[in-house]
Design an enzyme around this catalytic site. Structure first.
Site, mmCIF file in Angstrom:
data_model
loop_
_atom_site.group_PDB
_atom_site.id
_atom_site.type_symbol
_atom_site.label_atom_id
_atom_site.label_comp_id
_atom_site.label_asym_id
_atom_site.label_seq_id
_atom_site.Cartn_x
_atom_site.Cartn_y
_atom_site.Cartn_z
ATOM 1 N N LYS A 59 28.073 -2.555 -15.134
ATOM 2 C CA LYS A 59 27.641 -2.134 -13.784
ATOM 3 C C LYS A 59 26.385 -2.887 -13.364
ATOM 4 O O LYS A 59 26.283 -3.378 -12.256
ATOM 5 C CB LYS A 59 27.305 -0.623 -13.752
ATOM 6 C CG LYS A 59 28.454 0.303 -14.018
ATOM 7 C CD LYS A 59 28.046 1.759 -13.859
ATOM 8 C CE LYS A 59 27.019 2.263 -14.869
ATOM 9 N NZ LYS A 59 27.483 2.326 -16.264
ATOM 10 N N ARG A 62 18.186 -1.514 -26.984
ATOM 11 C CA ARG A 62 17.873 -0.174 -26.462
ATOM 12 C C ARG A 62 18.062 0.871 -27.546
ATOM 13 O O ARG A 62 19.036 0.820 -28.305
ATOM 14 C CB ARG A 62 18.824 0.147 -25.294
ATOM 15 C CG ARG A 62 18.294 -0.271 -23.953
ATOM 16 C CD ARG A 62 19.326 -0.188 -22.864
ATOM 17 N NE ARG A 62 19.996 1.102 -22.745
ATOM 18 C CZ ARG A 62 20.847 1.398 -21.767
ATOM 19 N NH1 ARG A 62 21.127 0.508 -20.827
ATOM 20 N NH2 ARG A 62 21.429 2.572 -21.705
ATOM 21 N N ARG A 78 27.561 9.020 -25.331
ATOM 22 C CA ARG A 78 27.455 8.692 -23.906
ATOM 23 C C ARG A 78 28.841 8.549 -23.272
ATOM 24 O O ARG A 78 29.065 8.937 -22.131
ATOM 25 C CB ARG A 78 26.625 7.418 -23.718
ATOM 26 C CG ARG A 78 25.123 7.704 -23.781
ATOM 27 C CD ARG A 78 24.297 6.495 -24.146
ATOM 28 N NE ARG A 78 24.504 5.345 -23.303
ATOM 29 C CZ ARG A 78 24.336 4.080 -23.715
ATOM 30 N NH1 ARG A 78 23.951 3.821 -24.952
ATOM 31 N NH2 ARG A 78 24.534 3.095 -22.882
ATOM 32 N N ARG A 96 24.357 -5.503 -26.835
ATOM 33 C CA ARG A 96 23.398 -5.684 -25.744
ATOM 34 C C ARG A 96 21.991 -5.968 -26.278
ATOM 35 O O ARG A 96 21.519 -5.283 -27.184
ATOM 36 C CB ARG A 96 23.394 -4.376 -24.940
ATOM 37 C CG ARG A 96 22.830 -4.459 -23.597
ATOM 38 C CD ARG A 96 23.512 -3.548 -22.625
ATOM 39 N NE ARG A 96 23.510 -2.139 -22.968
ATOM 40 C CZ ARG A 96 24.051 -1.218 -22.159
ATOM 41 N NH1 ARG A 96 24.592 -1.569 -21.017
ATOM 42 N NH2 ARG A 96 24.038 0.047 -22.508
ATOM 43 N N ARG A 120 26.083 10.574 -11.060
ATOM 44 C CA ARG A 120 26.729 10.657 -12.366
ATOM 45 C C ARG A 120 27.311 12.043 -12.604
ATOM 46 O O ARG A 120 27.908 12.285 -13.643
ATOM 47 C CB ARG A 120 25.673 10.390 -13.422
ATOM 48 C CG ARG A 120 26.048 9.326 -14.434
ATOM 49 C CD ARG A 120 24.841 9.183 -15.318
ATOM 50 N NE ARG A 120 25.006 8.292 -16.410
ATOM 51 C CZ ARG A 120 24.517 7.068 -16.455
ATOM 52 N NH1 ARG A 120 23.909 6.550 -15.420
ATOM 53 N NH2 ARG A 120 24.648 6.355 -17.547
HETATM 54 N N1 LIG Z 1 22.231 9.687 -12.567
HETATM 55 C C1 LIG Z 1 21.797 10.094 -13.772
HETATM 56 N N2 LIG Z 1 21.832 11.403 -14.126
HETATM 57 C C2 LIG Z 1 21.393 11.826 -15.310
HETATM 58 N N3 LIG Z 1 20.910 11.006 -16.266
HETATM 59 C C3 LIG Z 1 20.864 9.684 -15.984
HETATM 60 C C4 LIG Z 1 21.296 9.159 -14.728
HETATM 61 N N4 LIG Z 1 21.103 7.815 -14.730
HETATM 62 C C5 LIG Z 1 20.586 7.505 -15.926
HETATM 63 N N5 LIG Z 1 20.439 8.618 -16.688
HETATM 64 C C6 LIG Z 1 19.891 8.693 -18.053
HETATM 65 O O1 LIG Z 1 19.488 7.382 -18.465
HETATM 66 C C7 LIG Z 1 20.292 6.934 -19.565
HETATM 67 C C8 LIG Z 1 20.544 5.454 -19.443
HETATM 68 O O2 LIG Z 1 21.264 5.203 -18.252
HETATM 69 P P1 LIG Z 1 22.025 3.823 -18.019
HETATM 70 O O3 LIG Z 1 21.096 2.697 -18.260
HETATM 71 O O4 LIG Z 1 22.676 3.923 -16.680
HETATM 72 O O5 LIG Z 1 23.057 3.833 -19.199
HETATM 73 P P2 LIG Z 1 24.587 3.494 -19.427
HETATM 74 O O6 LIG Z 1 24.559 2.191 -20.152
HETATM 75 O O7 LIG Z 1 24.966 4.652 -20.320
HETATM 76 O O8 LIG Z 1 25.355 3.449 -18.144
HETATM 77 C C9 LIG Z 1 21.538 7.809 -19.522
HETATM 78 O O9 LIG Z 1 22.178 7.925 -20.786
HETATM 79 C C10 LIG Z 1 20.946 9.141 -19.061
HETATM 80 O O10 LIG Z 1 20.275 9.807 -20.107
#
Ligand SMILES: Nc1ncnc2c1ncn2[C@@H]1O[C@H](COP(=O)(O)OP(=O)(O)O)[C@@H](O)[C@H]1O
Length: 281
Positions: A61, A216, A227, A172, A138
């Site tokens: 994404k 990360r 996740r 990553r 989300r």
């Molecule tokens: N819209 C959201 N609602 C709740 N938690 C979020 C949201 N966006 C990000 N997070 C938190 O930040 C973390 C990392 O997000 P992100 O970088 O988007 O990870 P991913 O690679 O899982 O898509 C998520 O696992 C969650 O804990």
């Protein structure tokens, strides 16, 4: 496709829908009443694109949202980045956030909307227009709150087989100095049951970044699997939410960036020529 073409044309136009404060208010009340009480901003002819990227962890994404944001001249806003920024700031929320994120759980809607509202307000003050959201909404509640305060034009749902998602998350890497993203995974998944196979070449760092790579804390196998579970439980229902509203564009990634980027531009009815135009503007 006509709808997408129309939206892309709108990306040339500017003006800022100012709904960020309303979004914070909406979180405080129930999502249903928030949707009813806030005015909807639907004047597509006078603003830039407002797009959302959906997709499982590791699908890419961030990569594609960032490329499109450069192409269309709108900010790419990733709530995961906002959370990581808050974590690294050692502010009052960072301890609580670290625990949640490192277990692969979702941060509360209240915290996420507060971080997002601050980011959007700061952007508005700088004259930013439109957005590509990555990682938000989300949950259905987040989508309802967003729906109550503005119109989303298009939701791009990126898809990859689960095996590729896990390998991509584990591969990553980020350069601790320049912040660029790389991926050391070399993915080769054979096709089965009529599904095509998929190959993705690694995206290796240049020599100046190679010794500064960091991973990360939530990209371990156990946390990635958690996740993915959280995604299927809390975020997958968003596909139906946006499909019912006629906004969902499904996109099965055919491979890595070299194969996927031109195809994505094609389904969005964009081409590299627009990139040069937006760079020159
Ligand atoms: N819209 C959201 N609602 C709740 N938690 C979020 C949201 N966006 C990000 N997070 C938190 O930040 C973390 C990392 O997000 P992100 O970088 O988007 O990870 P991913 O690679 O899982 O898509 C998520 O696992 C969650 O804990």
């Amino acid at each position: 496709m006509a709808a997408v073409t129309r939206l892309v044309k709108h990306s040339r136009l500017s003006a800022v829908p100012s709904f960020w404060k309303a979004m914070t208010t909406a979180t405080a009340s129930s999502s249903a009443s928030a949707s009813a009480s806030l005015s909807s901003r639907s004047d597509l002819s006078s603003r830039s694109v407002q797009w959302v990227f959906l997709g499982c962890p590791g699908v890419g994404k961030g990569t594609y949202a960032s490329r499109l944001s450069h192409l269309l001249g709108v900010p790419h806003i990733a709530t995961g980045d906002l959370v990581r920024h808050e974590l690294s700031s050692n502010g009052p929320l960072s301890h609580q956030l670290a625990e949640i994120v490192n277990q692969g759980k979702l941060v509360s809607d209240e915290i996420i909307i507060s971080l997002l509202s601050k980011r959007l307000e700061a952007g508005e003050a700088r004259g930013e227009s439109g957005f590509i959201l990555d990682g938000f909404p989300r949950t259905i509640r987040q989508a309802e709150i967003l729906d109550g305060v503005t119109d989303i034009d298009l939701v791009v749902n990126l898809k990859l087989p689960e095996q590729a998602l896990i390998e991509k998350c584990l591969g990553r890497r980020i350069c601790g100095q320049c912040g660029k993203n790389f991926n050391v995974a070399s993915i080769n998944i054979e096709g089965e049951n009529g599904m095509p196979g998929i190959s993705m070449a690694p995206l290796m760092p240049p020599s100046q970044c190679a010794s500064k790579l960091i991973t990360r804390a939530d990209d371990t196998e156990a946390v990635v699997k958690e996740r993915l579970l959280v995604y299927s439980e809390k975020s997958q229902p968003l596909e139906e939410f946006y499909r019912n509203r006629g906004k969902l564009l499904e996109f099965d990634l055919p491979g890595g960036i070299p194969e996927s980027w031109p195809k994505l531009l094609e389904v969005l009815n964009l081409d590299e020529h627009e990139e040069k135009l937006s760079a020159a503007a």
